[in-house]
Motif scaffolding. Structure first.
Motif, short mmCIF file in Angstrom:
data_model
loop_
_atom_site.label_atom_id
_atom_site.label_comp_id
_atom_site.label_asym_id
_atom_site.label_seq_id
_atom_site.Cartn_x
_atom_site.Cartn_y
_atom_site.Cartn_z
N TYR A 193 0.80 -1.23 0.00
CA TYR A 193 0.00 0.00 0.00
C TYR A 193 0.83 1.26 0.00
CZ TYR A 193 -2.91 -3.81 1.63
OH TYR A 193 -3.51 -5.03 1.75
N GLU A 194 2.12 1.17 0.24
CA GLU A 194 2.97 2.36 0.16
C GLU A 194 4.42 1.94 -0.05
OE1 GLU A 194 1.88 3.80 4.16
OE2 GLU A 194 4.02 3.67 4.64
N ASP A 197 -5.44 -3.61 -13.20
CA ASP A 197 -6.45 -2.80 -12.50
C ASP A 197 -6.98 -3.51 -11.26
OD1 ASP A 197 -6.23 -0.85 -14.36
OD2 ASP A 197 -8.06 -1.40 -15.47
N GLN A 231 -4.61 -3.14 -8.47
CA GLN A 231 -4.67 -1.76 -7.98
C GLN A 231 -5.91 -1.55 -7.11
OE1 GLN A 231 -2.38 0.37 -7.92
NE2 GLN A 231 -1.02 -0.71 -9.34
N LYS A 232 -7.01 -2.15 -7.53
CA LYS A 232 -8.26 -2.01 -6.76
C LYS A 232 -8.15 -2.69 -5.39
CE LYS A 232 -13.13 -3.26 -7.17
NZ LYS A 232 -14.05 -4.09 -8.00
N ARG A 237 -5.41 -3.08 -3.76
CA ARG A 237 -4.50 -2.25 -2.96
C ARG A 237 -5.21 -1.01 -2.44
NH1 ARG A 237 0.55 -2.82 -7.17
NH2 ARG A 237 1.28 -4.87 -6.44
N SER A 238 -5.99 -0.33 -3.31
CA SER A 238 -6.60 0.92 -2.85
C SER A 238 -7.69 0.63 -1.81
CB SER A 238 -7.13 1.73 -4.03
OG SER A 238 -8.14 1.02 -4.69
N THR A 239 -8.42 -0.45 -1.99
CA THR A 239 -9.47 -0.78 -1.02
C THR A 239 -8.87 -1.15 0.34
OG1 THR A 239 -10.81 -1.63 -2.82
CG2 THR A 239 -11.52 -2.22 -0.59
N ARG A 255 -5.87 -0.45 1.37
CA ARG A 255 -5.14 0.70 1.91
C ARG A 255 -6.10 1.58 2.71
NH1 ARG A 255 -3.76 3.14 -2.60
NH2 ARG A 255 -1.73 2.10 -2.81
N ALA A 256 -7.29 1.83 2.14
CA ALA A 256 -8.28 2.66 2.83
C ALA A 256 -8.69 2.02 4.16
CB ALA A 256 -9.50 2.88 1.94
N ASP A 293 -5.81 2.44 6.57
CA ASP A 293 -5.76 3.83 7.04
C ASP A 293 -6.86 4.09 8.07
OD1 ASP A 293 -3.64 4.20 5.35
OD2 ASP A 293 -4.78 5.29 3.80
#
Lengths: 380, 380
Positions: free
Chosen positions: A183-184, A267, A270-271, A273-275, A277-278, A281
Motif C-alpha cells: 500500500y505504500e 487494474d 490496484q483495486k 491495494r486501494s481498497t 489501503r483505505a 488507514d
C-alpha cells in the motif's frame, strides 16, 4: 458482531465476471477443456509454471520451469517443505511471533523451535547469528507484511539475513503470501532474489525456497499456490506430491493461468491495494483516536494485519472473552503466534474484511473497553 | 502407439456441457459464487457431505455429516490415513498384488508389508487369519474391480473378512475407487456396510474406513474425493488437513455437488458403463483370440483393468521393452504392484482409454509377440 479475527480476502473484491468468463474460454477450447478435467502431472500445469518463471526473469533471475512447483495453496507448500526438511527433534528457526499455520504444518514433523525476536523492521537480524550457530534445519521467515506482525523486513536486514544464511549454510523458507498487497513505498527484493544475485542471478543452487500464492490476489477457493526452489528440491517435492495427492486441480490451475494473461489483472490488483489501503488507514486512524497511549501497534505497509501490544500483564485471551461478551468485537489473541508461548499481552487485528466505517466503530468500542481497563493519564 | 498403460478415464466421456453449465449456475447465484471463491472449512463443503450421507442412508446405514471428510482425490485420503494409522516399523496387511499409489502414500510412514494372496475372487480370506494374528496396523483392500487385478471380492469373502476384522480388531481401509464402474451383475455390499450391519447399521464405532472418489464418474481434474469413517477418525483427519492444505478447493466441491443434483447423472453413469463394458468385452474377446493358451488373465466385472499372468520365468518388464520397440504397444509390468516383489511374470492392461478397434489391434499385436516367444502346442 464486528470481526477483526479472520485473515481472508474481502469477497466483494473477487473478480467474478472475469473468472466466469475464464471458465467459458476454457470450455470453448475442446483441447483445453479435455486437459482441464483430466489427471495431470504432479509438478503443475506447465504454462502456469512458465508464467511464474517469466516473473522471476523480469526480476533479473535465471530460472527455468523445473524450478517451479504448484501446490494446493501455500499451506501445502509449508507442509511438504516441513516433510522434506525437518526430522523429528531438529531445531528450526522462526520469527517470534510467526505464522500459526506454519507451526501447524511443521509440528507434524516434530521440530524444536528456535525463536528470533522481531521489531517494527521485522526479524532482528542482529540476533540471528547465535541462532544460526546452532545449525537449525531451516529459517522460516515472512519478510513482507508479516502475519501476524504486519511488519516488513528492511532491505539492510534482508541483505544481512542472506549473508548469514550463506555463512552458516542454513536453508531459508521465504513465505511471501502478502507481497502483492503493498500500500505504500516500493516493493523490496525478495530474499530469493538477493540470494540468487550472489550467484549471478541463478535460482539453482540457492539457499532460499520461495513460497507464493494466488489466494490473496485472485481467490483462495481455487487452492493454487507455488514454490520456487533449486531443481533438486522441486524433484523431491514432486515425489511427496505424487504420494500425497497426485496433483493440484488441473482446471483450477488452467483458470488461474487464463486470468493471469488478462489485462484486467493490473487494474484488479490496484483495486485490491486501494481498497485495503483505505481500510488500513481507517484502522490506524481509529487506533490513534480511540486506543489508550500505553498501547502500541504496528503500522503495516501492506498485507492484512495490525499487531497490537497491550501493557505488560494484560491478557489478550481474557480481553477477547470480555470483548465478545460486552461489545461484540472479535480479534485473535497473539499468544498462539509465539513458538515460545510469550506474548500473552498481544492481539492481531485484521483490516481486510470490514468497511472503514465498521473498522472505526469496532476500534472505537475496543478502545473504550481498553480505556476502562487501563487508567490512562493522558486521556483520563 | 497403442497404450494399455494408463488408468485414466476416457476424455470423450466427460460431461463437458453439463460441467460448464454447473459453473454458470454457481456464478449466477451471488451468495454461492462468493462462497465458492473463498476459504472454507477443512471438513469439506457441508451439502456435498450431506449428499454422501444420503447415499449411505439409502444403503440402510446410520451416518451423519460428521462421518464424511472431503479430500483432494482419494490419493490424499490414503496419504492422510497412512499418516494417522502407520507408525514407522508398523506392519500393515495388503493384497498381493495391490494398488501402487497406496504403496507410495504409505511408504512415507515406513510400514512393513504383510502380503495376503489374491485369486479370481479377490483377497484369499482363508489365508487372512494368520496375518491378522500378527496384529497389523490395518488391512488395505480394494474389493471392487481391484487395481491392478480387476477382480471382485465375493460376498462370502467380504463377510469372512469383516468377521475376522471384528475378531482381531484390525482396522480395514476399503478403497472403492471403481465401485460405480460395474458392467455386469449386482453391486455387492461394501465392507463398511457389512461392518456397520453388525452394529445395527451404525457407521460410528466401525472397523472400516471407506474411501470413495468422483474422479472416475465425473472428472479427475477436480480432485474431489471422500472418506467415510467414525467421527473420531474424521476429527483427526481434519487436523491433518488443516495442517496439510487447509481445505479442498471450494469451487470444485460446489461444482461437483451441483452436478450430482442433476438428472443427467443417471444416464451419464450408464453411458460410462456401456462404453467401458464394450471396451472390456473387446479386450477379453481379443485375448481369447490372440493370446497363447499358456497365458492366463482375469475377467473383470467392472473397473478399468485386465490382469495377465504369463508363464513362470517370463518377465513383464523385458516384454514391455520389446513390445515398445517392435510393436509400439504399451502396458504396465505387474512387478511394482507386489509388495513382496514377486509377480515378475504379470502385466496390467487398461481398457478404458482405447476404442474397441484399437484394443483389438493392440492385443492382436501383443498376442503375436507372445506367440513368438511361447511355443504353443495348441496354436503351434
Amino acid at each position: 458482531m464486528i470481526s477483526f479475527a479472520g485473515g481472508i480476502p474481502a469477497p466483494q473484491l473477487f473478480p467474478y465476471e472475469e473468472i466466469e468468463e475464464a471458465y467459458h474460454q476454457l470450455f470453448r477450447d475442446i483441447t483445453k477443456r479435455a486437459e482441464a478435467l483430466q489427471y495431470s502431472i504432479s509438478e503443475g500445469y506447465p504454462p502456469l509454471r512458465d508464467w511464474i518463471v517469466e516473473g522471476l526473469r523480469k526480476q533479473g533471475l535465471q530460472a527455468e520451469r523445473h524450478h517451479v512447483f504448484i501446490v494446493n495453496g501455500s499451506q501445502q507448500g509449508l507442509d511438504f517443505l516441513g516433510k522434506l526438511l525437518i526430522n523429528p527433534g531438529d531445531e528450526i528457526a522462526v520469527e517470534n511471533p510467526s505464522y500459526l499455520g506454519a507451526f501447524q504444518a511443521f509440528n507434524c514433523y516434530q521440530p524444536r523451535y528456535l525463536t528470533v525476536p522481531t521489531d517494527d523492521d521485522g526479524l532482528r537480524t542482529d540476533l540471528l547469528e547465535p541462532v544460526f550457530q546452532k545449525n537449525p534445519a531451516m529459517l522460516y521467515v515472512m519478510p513482507n507484511f508479516q502475519n501476524p506482525g504486519g511488519v516488513t523486513l528492511t532491505l539492510e536486514r534482508r541483505q544481512q539475513l542472506i549473508a548469514l544464511s550463506h555463512e552458516y549454510d542454513i536453508p531459508v523458507l521465504e513465505d511471501d503470501a502478502y507481497g502483492q498487497l503493498i500500500y505504500e513505498g516500493e516493493p523490496l527484493p525478495t530474499l530469493q532474489n538477493l540470494d540468487a544475485m550472489a550467484r549471478g542471478g541463478e535460482v539453482e543452487n540457492g539457499n532460499v525456497i520461495y513460497s507464493g500464492t494466488f489466494s490473496k490476489v485472485l481467490a483462495p477457493g481455487f487452492r493454487v499456490a507455488w514454490v520456487v526452489a533449486p531443481k533438486a528440491v522441486v524433484e523431491r517435492l514432486v515425489l511427496i506430491k505424487q504420494a500425497g495427492d497426485l496433483h493440484t486441480s488441473t482446471i483450477n490451475q488452467m483458470v488461474v493461468h487464463e486470468l493471469l494473461q488478462q489485462d484486467f489483472m493490473v487494474d484488479h490488483i490496484q483495486k485490491l491495494r486501494s481498497t485495503y489501503r483505505a481500510r488500513r488507514d481507517a484502522m490506524l486512524a481509529a487506533l490513534d483516536t480511540y486506543f489508550p497511549d500505553s498501547v502500541e501497534w504496528t503500522r503495516p505497509r501492506g498485507g492484512m494485519f495490525v499487531w497490537v501490544r497491550l501493557p505488560e500483564g494484560m491478557n489478550g485471551t481474557a480481553l477477547l472473552e470480555e470483548s465478545l461478551e460486552k461489545i461484540k468485537v472479535a480479534f485473535v489473541p497473539g499468544e498462539a503466534f509465539f513458538a515460545d508461548r510469550t506474548g500473552k499481552n498481544t492481539l492481531r487485528l485484521n483490516f481486510s474484511m470490514m468497511s472503514p466505517e465498521q473498522i472505526e466503530e469496532g476500534i472505537s468500542k475496543l478502545g473504550g473497553l481498553l480505556t476502562q481497563k487501563i487508567p490512562n493519564p493522558v486521556h483520563g
